[in-house]
Design an enzyme around this catalytic site. Structure first.
Site, short mmCIF file in Angstrom:
data_model
loop_
_atom_site.label_atom_id
_atom_site.label_comp_id
_atom_site.label_asym_id
_atom_site.label_seq_id
_atom_site.Cartn_x
_atom_site.Cartn_y
_atom_site.Cartn_z
N GLY A 18 0.82 -1.21 0.00
CA GLY A 18 0.00 0.00 0.00
C GLY A 18 0.85 1.25 0.00
O GLY A 18 1.75 1.41 0.82
N ASN A 44 2.11 9.25 3.86
CA ASN A 44 1.52 8.01 3.37
C ASN A 44 2.58 6.95 3.06
O ASN A 44 2.41 5.78 3.39
CB ASN A 44 0.70 8.31 2.11
CG ASN A 44 -0.26 7.20 1.77
OD1 ASN A 44 -1.16 6.89 2.53
ND2 ASN A 44 -0.07 6.58 0.62
N TYR A 91 7.83 11.13 -4.80
CA TYR A 91 7.52 9.70 -4.70
C TYR A 91 8.81 8.90 -4.56
O TYR A 91 8.95 8.08 -3.64
CB TYR A 91 6.73 9.23 -5.92
CG TYR A 91 6.65 7.73 -6.01
CD1 TYR A 91 5.83 7.01 -5.15
CD2 TYR A 91 7.40 7.02 -6.95
CE1 TYR A 91 5.76 5.62 -5.22
CE2 TYR A 91 7.34 5.63 -7.02
CZ TYR A 91 6.53 4.94 -6.15
OH TYR A 91 6.47 3.58 -6.21
N LYS A 134 -5.74 1.88 -12.17
CA LYS A 134 -4.59 2.78 -12.01
C LYS A 134 -4.61 3.99 -12.94
O LYS A 134 -3.80 4.89 -12.79
CB LYS A 134 -3.29 2.00 -12.20
CG LYS A 134 -3.00 1.04 -11.05
CD LYS A 134 -1.76 0.19 -11.30
CE LYS A 134 -0.48 0.99 -11.36
NZ LYS A 134 -0.10 1.58 -10.06
N PHE A 182 6.24 7.06 -29.00
CA PHE A 182 7.06 8.25 -29.20
C PHE A 182 8.03 8.04 -30.36
O PHE A 182 8.59 6.96 -30.54
CB PHE A 182 7.88 8.58 -27.95
CG PHE A 182 7.06 9.12 -26.81
CD1 PHE A 182 5.91 9.86 -27.05
CD2 PHE A 182 7.45 8.91 -25.50
CE1 PHE A 182 5.16 10.37 -26.00
CE2 PHE A 182 6.72 9.41 -24.44
CZ PHE A 182 5.57 10.14 -24.69
#
Length: 331
Positions: free
Chosen positions: A76, A92, A139, A177, A200
């Site tokens: 998580g 978190n 992150y 997601k 790309f």
């Protein structure tokens, strides 16, 4: 004994629950945040003993409410690399994980957690070494900072601590997601909707579609997690990729040919797909210039040194299986 999986309704977490079920394990406490209620679908075909919201879980676990816990798989987290709320991300991903680690160490439970290849950031070397860890976003930093805590705690820890630096994971149960789902998932949906896959074009010396990643099937991710569950004497931080880098072209070709096969059509080469307009190249976005990694490839020496010897699925093998799984559920 009880096994706990956090992020249990998410992508990797739900696959771990399913993998445990396939080994006969059903005494599983699933922990998640179902504010996005549709994630429940990932657990419909799984067997669990109980479900808890993440806000209630750590305090209860620390009190010993769940009795004899064998292991905690901590999947998580906020995994959105575009998230800019640093306070939320650190609370978190870092602070919550730290509290869970302390509870596991106190109770002697195995702790297997999700780190990330985002810890490497701007590095051109992907080895579990402080010299190569240069996160580019909060992150990556949240994962990096916790890994540093683990490194300090490992010498004195009396129970297992294992961190997995996931590379580009794809596979079943990632529908929720959105933009953070795998390239394989997006290509599958794009080709079914538009009849073409867009990649790309040329950038930074890489020919169209040849920018590459270490793409790893969630099937292999689960196998590695369960290997370490079976080997509580092994601890450390490990890259979890295939050790191969494959171009985005390979993903596109694998998706298109899997869908063609489902329609009874023959496989095509990349050149044939381009000629028929099934694969298209678009101008590299200006917004990504200078911020885009053209190459990742995990160094899996440490993982192999820990005794994990199974071969990893190639993109061609893994994506073909994944597309068949998606087709079965969209019929």
């Amino acid at each position: 004994m009880t096994i706990i999986v956090t992020g249990a309704a998410g992508f990797i977490g739900s696959n771990i629950v399913k993998g445990l079920n396939e080994r006969g394990e059903t005494n599983i406490i699933a922990v998640d945040n179902l504010t996005r209620a549709e994630k429940f679908n990932n657990l419909v075909d799984c067997e669990i003993a109980d479900y808890l919201d993440k806000t209630d879980f750590v305090a209860r676990f620390a009190r010993g409410d769940f009795g004899n816990v064998r292991a905690v798989f901590h999947e998580g987290a906020c995994s959105d690399t575009m998230e800019t709320d640093g306070r939320y991300m650190m609370e978190n991903n870092y602070r919550y994980t730290l509290a869970l680690l302390e509870a596991c160490l106190e109770q002697g439970a195995q702790f297997l957690y999700a780190s990330s290849a985002a810890t490497y950031g701007a590095s051109t070397m992907f080895r579990e070494d402080r010299d190569y860890e240069k996160p580019l976003n909060v992150y990556g930093y949240s994962k990096f900072l916790f890994d540093q805590v683990v490194r300090r705690r490992l010498p004195s820890a009396h129970s297992q601590i294992v961190g997995f630096r996931y590379f580009n994971v794809y596979g079943p149960r990632e529908f929720h997601k959105g933009r953070m789902a795998s390239v394989a998932f997006h290509h599958f949906n794009q080709f079914r909707a538009e009849g073409t896959v867009k990649l790309f074009g040329e950038y930074n010396g890489y020919a169209p579609g040849t920018q590459s990643r270490d793409f790893v099937s969630v099937e292999d991710v689960v196998k590695v997690n369960l290997y370490f569950l079976d080997h509580p004497e092994k601890s450390g931080i490990f890259n979890l990729g295939t050790g191969r880098s494959q171009p985005f072209n390979d993903i596109a070709v694998s998706v298109v040919n899997a869908l063609r096969e489902s329609e009874g059509k023959p496989a095509l080469s990349l050149d044939e797909m381009v000629q028929e307009g099934l694969v298209e190249y678009v101008k590299f976005p200006d917004a990504l210039r200078g911020k885009y990694q053209c190459f990742t490839q995990s160094d899996v020496s440490r993982l192999r040194g820990a005794g994990y010897s199974d071969q990893f699925l190639t993109v061609q093998e893994g994506v073909s299986r994944y597309c068949k799984w998606l087709l079965e559920r969209s019929a």
